[in-house]
Design a protein around this motif. Structure first.
Motif, PDB file in Angstrom:
ATOM      1  N   TYR A  49       0.896  -1.229  -0.051  1.00 17.86           N
ATOM      2  CA  TYR A  49       0.130   0.205  -0.119  1.00 17.86           C
ATOM      3  C   TYR A  49       0.824   1.316  -0.120  1.00 17.86           C
ATOM      4  O   TYR A  49       0.333   2.392  -0.377  1.00 17.86           O
ATOM      5  N   GLN A 106      -6.052  -0.576   1.962  1.00 17.04           N
ATOM      6  CA  GLN A 106      -5.974  -0.842   0.588  1.00 17.04           C
ATOM      7  C   GLN A 106      -7.071   0.310  -0.183  1.00 17.04           C
ATOM      8  O   GLN A 106      -6.528   0.933  -1.287  1.00 17.04           O
ATOM      9  N   ALA A 157      -4.949   3.533  -0.347  1.00 16.51           N
ATOM     10  CA  ALA A 157      -4.035   3.454  -1.430  1.00 16.51           C
ATOM     11  C   ALA A 157      -4.775   3.410  -2.984  1.00 16.51           C
ATOM     12  O   ALA A 157      -4.033   4.295  -3.879  1.00 16.51           O
TER      13      ALA A 157
END
Lengths: 271, 361
Positions: free
Chosen positions: B84, B140, B143
């Motif tokens: 990430y 996640q 990111a």
């Protein structure tokens, strides 16, 4: 994980050793507040009739405050410069480039040259820069220490490579990546840099002795030497001087202790 | 949005060649998945597209620009890293906006973009948190948020789901697919997980030893693998690959020891001469179980070694011609371990591979 009880044999050895190491400090402190003869036999363990007269004498008989402030300024300059210069150099060494091994080898070789061997060129450079008899001139040789470059490099190497890569892809300039991404995550290295630079520049005697002409730019180690030359029987006042000179160093170490130990062992183990 | 064109791409690390001259055209808005085993060169290829690895040879075009010599920041691409790459000391808002500050000077515009991305990804209530206060799935999404605020020409994903647990992985897979449907930008996604590849990709690029083994839609790759390696890599459980010999003594057949199966006219035409060594490929779901003494001509007598009930279906493990085979049968079919039975393969779904080259016939 080992239980606390299993550590007692180790502690049994460590505690007396630690006490033994602290004895000289205690002796200095005790003498500074009592003025007892340090060669008295049998020695007294506890201070009798403590007073702060020696501190007052040390403070007023020499311009202690000036030396103290000068030392603080020199240390401050050296610390800021070390963090910026050594971190930048350490960051550069995390890249792969032609000649990197040679540069690291040169760095390592330079670490083996004692400062005394470079004093003459260092002095000439300082003269040419017009920095003789200035605080900047005293601090200049402490602006970068090779060992700290390696400590910063190890600290940056331990960070995920994806962090600078992500910033680079976003168009963040390298100097910003260093200041805003890498340095905030390298706090142990910063703490190590602060503590070691503090100790080295705070205690430095030889270089200030060479570049300083006047009392008003003197640092504490020079002041200590002058103090010794003014008074003959000064053990207690001298010890009071030493205690006052030690306090900032002890404070810095305690503030940065945890990070300092992490910094020195960075890269020594995985994860 | 932009198409990506890769021509003769190579990457050498000293004497080791990690990528060996690959050619790939990715259409504008296409979702391409590079898949393969560890060390096949998929991540290296992605990193070369990203500009994080130097190109040893070949060309990469993004849109109408040759980007070989362009640094990452000038390629107008965004990447989601495997770990990430979130900045631990910054809040979610700062993580998403950090890169934008060097591209856009208007603070209001930055705020609008971050809030829009947070809205899309369900991150609005988390904008003040630090990454350590987030779950794996939320990290996640941050990111991904950092990538979408950039509004790049191409999104690159480097095994973004590999650190998540199985349940979250399925959930995030859907989120990535949903994101692609929404932004319709070119996506290049790297994974070693063939299920991820099958579910996400418009086209799959299967790599092996630095080369492309096959490019095709998930259906093409699954149903008509060009090599035995592709057949064994794609599919869970993988395709059964059984060594056999072409037998033309009577009608065209493939023979494994005592057992033989007739070949369709189309396969027979490609199977080659009598005695040729081949590998017969059959997907586990292309079997029908029959009773122990079936009279069907095209059936394989097996003894079930292991039964694995999955709920949705049941896997039967058996040995045939010295190799382990797997059949997938409906769950209501009660099969016991050690049971002997006949399996009838769907002859139309047989794939033949040359035993030496591994290429499909």
């Amino acid at each position: 994980m080992r239980s606390r009880n299993a550590d007692w044999p180790v502690h049994l050895i460590l505690i007396p050793v630690s006490i033994l190491m602290l004895v000289p400090f205690y002796w200095v402190l005790k003498t500074s507040i009592t003025g007892e003869n340090i060669f008295a036999y049998p020695p007294s363990i506890l201070p009798s009739d403590p007073h702060l007269f020696n501190y007052v004498e040390a403070w007023y008989s020499i311009p202690f405050a000036t030396y103290f402030i000068n030392s603080i300024l020199v240390v401050f300059l050296a610390i800021v410069a070390n963090i910026l210069i050594d971190a930048a150099a350490g960051y550069a060494l995390t890249f792969h480039f032609r000649g990197k091994r040679l540069i690291m080898l040169i760095y390592l070789s330079c670490m083996m040259i004692p400062f005394q061997a470079t004093i003459i060129p260092a002095y000439l450079i300082t003269v040419n820069l017009g920095l003789v008899n200035t605080l900047l001139g005293i601090a200049l040789p402490h602006f970068s220490h090779i060992i700290l470059i390696f400590i910063f490099k190890a600290s940056f190497d331990a960070l995920p490579r994806s962090l600078p890569e992500a910033a680079r892809m976003d168009g963040v300039p390298e100097w910003r990546i260093l200041l805003q991404v890498m340095l905030p995550l390298a706090r142990p290295a910063i703490a190590t840099s602060v503590v070691l630079t503090f100790i080295w520049s705070w205690n430095d005697f030889l270089w200030p002795l060479i570049v300083v002409r006047d009392d008003d730019v003197s640092t504490l180690p020079l002041g200590l030497a002058r103090f010794l030359s003014y008074f003959e029987d000064t053990t207690a006042a001298l010890y009071a001087f030493v205690v006052m000179a030690l306090v900032p160093g002890i404070l810095v170490f305690f503030l940065a202790q945890r990070q300092f130990i992490e910094g020195l062992t960075a890269g020594a183990r995985k994860g | 949005m932009a198409e990506v064109r890769i021509a003769g791409l190579r990457k050498r690390y000293g004497s080791v060649e990690a990528v060996r001259g690959i050619d790939l055209d990715i259409a504008d808005g296409e979702f391409i998945v590079l898949v393969g085993a560890s060390g096949c060169g998929k991540s290296t290829t992605l990193r070369m597209i990203a500009g994080l690895e130097e190109i040893s040879d070949g060309e990469i075009w993004i849109g109408d620009r040759l980007v070989n010599e362009l640094p990452s920041k000038e390629r107008d691409i965004a990447m989601v890293f495997q770990d990430y790459a979130l900045y631990p000391h910054m809040s979610v808002y700062d993580n998403i906006s950090f890169g934008l500050r060097y591209r856009i000077s208007d603070r209001a515009e930055i705020k609008r973009r971050v809030e829009q991305a947070a809205e899309i990804l369900g991150l609005t209530p988390l904008l003040d948190r630090k990454p350590r206060q987030l779950s794996g799935g939320q990290r996640q999404r941050v990111a991904m948020g950092r990538a979408i605020v950039r509004d790049p020409l191409v999104f690159l994903f480097d095994e973004p789901l590999s650190n998540l647990d199985a349940k979250l992985r399925v959930q995030m897979r859907t989120e990535i697919k949903r994101l692609h449907n929404r932004v319709r930008t070119t996506f290049v996604h790297v994974t070693h997980d063939q299920v991820e590849a099958m579910t996400l990709a418009d086209r799959i690029v299967l790599m092996r030893n630095g080369e492309i083994e096959q490019i095709g839609t998930p259906d093409e790759i699954y149903s008509t693998p060009k090599t035995a390696y592709v057949a064994s890599f794609i599919g869970a459980p993988p395709m059964n690959l059984i060594p056999a010999i072409v037998d033309r003594s009577a009608k065209p057949m493939v023979r494994f020891g005592e057992v033989s199966l007739p070949l369709s006219d189309a396969l027979s035409a490609r199977a080659g001469p009598d005695g040729r060594k081949v590998t017969v490929g059959l997907r586990p779901e292309h079997f029908v179980t029959l009773g122990p003494r079936s009279g069907a001509s095209a059936s394989l007598p097996i003894k079930v070694d292991v039964v694995e009930p999955l709920g949705s279906d049941t896997l039967l493990f058996f040995s045939l011609a010295g190799v382990e085979g797997i059949a997938r049968v409906p769950p209501e079919q009660a099969v016991r371990q050690g049971e002997r039975m006949m399996l009838e393969p769907n002859l139309d779904r047989i794939v033949l591979f040359d035993a030496e080259t591994g290429k499909a016939l």
